[in-house]
Design a protein around this motif. Structure first.
Motif, PDB file in Angstrom:
ATOM      1  N   GLU A  20      35.911  49.201  42.618  1.00 15.73           N
ATOM      2  CA  GLU A  20      36.660  50.435  42.452  1.00 15.73           C
ATOM      3  C   GLU A  20      38.005  50.065  41.853  1.00 15.73           C
ATOM      4  O   GLU A  20      38.345  48.898  41.724  1.00 15.73           O
ATOM      5  CB  GLU A  20      36.841  51.117  43.813  1.00 15.73           C
ATOM      6  N   GLY A  74      41.605  50.153  49.749  1.00 13.23           N
ATOM      7  CA  GLY A  74      41.743  51.591  49.731  1.00 13.23           C
ATOM      8  C   GLY A  74      42.769  52.200  50.631  1.00 13.23           C
ATOM      9  O   GLY A  74      43.024  53.394  50.549  1.00 13.23           O
ATOM     10  N   GLY A 192      36.182  52.757  49.481  1.00 18.23           N
ATOM     11  CA  GLY A 192      35.721  52.494  48.127  1.00 18.23           C
ATOM     12  C   GLY A 192      34.332  51.896  48.087  1.00 18.23           C
ATOM     13  O   GLY A 192      33.742  51.773  47.011  1.00 18.23           O
TER      14      GLY A 192
END
Length: 305
Positions: A20, A74, A192
Motif C-alpha cells: 500500500e 497505516g 492496509g
C-alpha cells in the motif's frame, strides 16, 4: 549496518509490507536482545534482528540476536526512526526503568504469568513468568542483511523475550560477544493488509526468513492458514512457518519457527500477534506453549493512570 539513534520525527518513512502507499510505523511490542547501549547482536542463520527503543525525543537502536521488529502499517502515530550512528543509552535506560511507560495495562488472565501490553493498539497477551516483557517503546524487526536502508520486512512492538542471552558468540572476532535470544513474541498493527489470512501467512514467513534463513527463501515453508479463536473471543487466522537446513556457519546459526495470528480489531483495523524462536534445539519453545500464549491475546482499553 546496525541502526543507531534518531529522533522519531526525523526518521524516514518505511514502506507498508502489503504494497500500500508508504505509511509511518512506530516501535511495537516486546523486544529482546542485549541491554541498551550494548554491542550489536547477530541473528541465527545469517539473519540480523534489530531492537529500537523510541524515547520521548529519540529512538535508541540496539542489536537483538534472534529477535525481530514489528512493522506497523497505516497508523497515524506509527512512524519509524531511521538509522543513525549515534546511540543514546540514556533514552533506553528511561524506557527500561518504566516497562509500561505510564500505562499499567490489564491484569494477566493466567495465574502466575505476566501480562504484555501494547497500549498503542490496545492489545495484550500473557507469557510465562520466565519471559521478560520490554518497554512499550521497544520495537523488534528484521531487515535484509544487504539493505543499507534497513527497511523492515516485519516488526513488532512492546514485545516479550525468552532467554535474552540464550546463545553467545563472537563470530566476527572483534572482541565483542553478541547474544542471541531464544524466542520473542509481540504485536503490531496491519492496516492496509488484504486479509487476516494474508497477514498470518506473510508475517510468519517473514520472521523465519529475516531471522534465520536469509538469503535463502527456499528454506522457509509455511503451513496451512487456519481459523483460531482466543479465550477472549477474538476470531482470526493463524499460520506457522518453519525453516529447514539452515547453514551452520556460526555457533548461533539454527533453524527457526514463527507463528502469526491476525485478526480484525473492534475498530475495524487489522492487527496481529507473532511468536518466533529457535527450532530443533533442546530449549525450543513447545507448540503447546506457543498456543497457550496465543490463546490469551485480547483487546483492552489503555489507561494512563
Amino acid at each position: 549496518m546496525w541502526p543507531g539513534e534518531q529522533s522519531p520525527a526525523g526518521g524516514p518513512e518505511q514502506p507498508n509490507p502489503y504494497k500500500e502507499p508508504p505509511a509511518p510505523w512506530n516501535a511495537p511490542t516486546v523486544a529482546s536482545g542485549p541491554p541498551a547501549g550494548g554491542p550489536p547482536g547477530r541473528g541465527p542463520g545469517g539473519g540480523r534482528t534489530r531492537l529500537v527503543a523510541i524515547g520521548a525525543a529519540a529512538a535508541v537502536v540496539v542489536a537483538a540476536a534472534v529477535t525481530g521488529a514489528v512493522l506497523l502499517g497505516g497508523d497515524e502515530d506509527d512512524r519509524a526512526a531511521g538509522p543513525d550512528p549515534a546511540a543514546s543509552s540514556a533514552s533506553a535506560s528511561v524506557a527500561a526503568d518504566d516497562p509500561r511507560s505510564g500505562d499499567r495495562g490489564p491484569a494477566p488472565t493466567v495465574a502466575g504469568w505476566t501480562v504484555v501490553a501494547n497500549p498503542d493498539h490496545g492489545i495484550a497477551f500473557d507469557v510465562p513468568a520466565s519471559w521478560a516483557p520490554q518497554s512499550r517503546d521497544w520495537v523488534t524487526y528484521v531487515a535484509e542483511d544487504d539493505d543499507p536502508d534497513e527497511k523492515p520486512l516485519v516488526a513488532m512492538k512492546a514485545p516479550a523475550v525468552l532467554q535474552e542471552e540464550w546463545c553467545a558468540s563472537d563470530d566476527d572476532r572483534d572482541g565483542s560477544v553478541d547474544h542471541t535470544p531464544l524466542a520473542s513474541a509481540g504485536t503490531r498493527g496491519n492496516n492496509g493488509a488484504r486479509s487476516t489470512e494474508d497477514v498470518a501467512r506473510t508475517d510468519s514467513a517473514a520472521w523465519v526468513y529475516g531471522a534465520y534463513t536469509q538469503p535463502d527463501r527456499d528454506k522457509v515453508s509455511t503451513g496451512p492458514v487456519t481459523s483460531f479463536t482466543t479465550a477472549s473471543g477474538i476470531r482470526g487466522s493463524v499460520a506457522t512457518s518453519r525453516s529447514s537446513g539452515v547453514a551452520k556457519k556460526d555457533k548461533c546459526d539454527v533453524d527457526g519457527k514463527a507463528t502469526t495470528f491476525a485478526f480484525e480489531t473492534a475498530d475495524g483495523d487489522f492487527a496481529s500477534w507473532s511468536f518466533f524462536g529457535a527450532a530443533g534445539v533442546d530449549d525450543e519453545v513447545p507448540e503447546t506453549t506457543v498456543r497457550e500464549i496465543l490463546a490469551t491475546v485480547r483487546e483492552y482499553t489503555p489507561s494512563d493512570s
